[in-house]
Design an enzyme around this catalytic site. Structure first.
Site, PDB file in Angstrom:
ATOM      1  CG  ASP A   8       2.297  -6.830  -1.745  1.00 14.91           C
ATOM      2  OD1 ASP A   8       2.037  -8.237  -1.604  1.00 14.91           O
ATOM      3  OD2 ASP A   8       3.338  -6.494  -1.096  1.00 14.91           O
ATOM      4  CD  GLU A  68       1.303 -11.222  -3.793  1.00 16.53           C
ATOM      5  OE1 GLU A  68       1.952 -10.823  -4.520  1.00 16.53           O
ATOM      6  OE2 GLU A  68       1.740 -11.578  -2.551  1.00 16.53           O
ATOM      7  CG  ASP A 140       5.825  -3.902   1.181  1.00 17.44           C
ATOM      8  OD1 ASP A 140       5.390  -5.070   1.243  1.00 17.44           O
ATOM      9  OD2 ASP A 140       6.498  -3.479   2.030  1.00 17.44           O
TER      10      ASP A 140
END
Length: 174
Positions: A8, A68, A140
């Site tokens: 991420d 991502e 996160d």
């Protein structure tokens, strides 16, 4: 069996999550955050991301890298920095010889929670449940674990679809 490293990305905090996949079973391996010094200039932070991801790869020996995708934020400068952070992580993965897979935030949430509109708390809860963790991971890190789980679910679905298509073709040939 695959070991999937999910990322991420962020220009101040980059989450990572590693899971081991065997069929539809997932096992937690590691997770955490690469914390970047916000007083550093962007080039130093990008180097820290590259070095951090490289070290995670060295320690966990993943076979797959999933990250991502960038979403368009209201602030174009933030989106550009996020894109650069992603680039640093992707270069580390490619440098290690890993194949890179990218998923939108909506795909990740849909895969893990069942709705693309899920919030961070829902993602944390489902990651905890799916991986049988004793507590919710940091936000996160949970997002990164969700990216890894999304990749595993997506690939498993593709394998299932391919198997069904093969059966259909064989049935037509008989």
């Amino acid at each position: 069996m695959n070991i999937i490293l999910g990322i991420d990305p962020g220009s101040r905090l980059t989450g990572y999550g590693v899971v081991r996949q065997s069929g539809m079973k997932f096992e937690y391996v590691a997770s955490g955050c690469i914390r970047l010094n916000s007083s550093d200039l962007l080039p130093e932070r990008l180097l820290d991301i590259f070095n951090g991801v490289t070290e995670i790869i060295r320690q966990t020996q993943p076979t797959i890298f999933a990250i991502e995708q960038v979403f368009m934020a209201r602030n174009a400068d933030s989106a550009l920095k996020l894109g650069q952070a992603r680039g640093a992580a992707i270069v580390a993965a490619k440098h290690a010889g890993l194949e890179v897979f990218e998923y939108s935030a909506r795909q990740v949430k849909q895969s893990v929670v069942g709705t693309g509109a899920a919030d961070k708390a829902q993602v944390q809860h489902m990651v905890r449940t799916l991986l049988k963790l004793p507590a919710n991971p940091q936000a996160d890190a949970a997002d990164a674990l969700a990216v890894a789980l999304c990749h595993g679910h997506t690939q498993q679905s593709l394998v299932s679809l391919a198997g069904q298509a093969r059966k259909t073709v064989r049935g037509r040939l008989r």
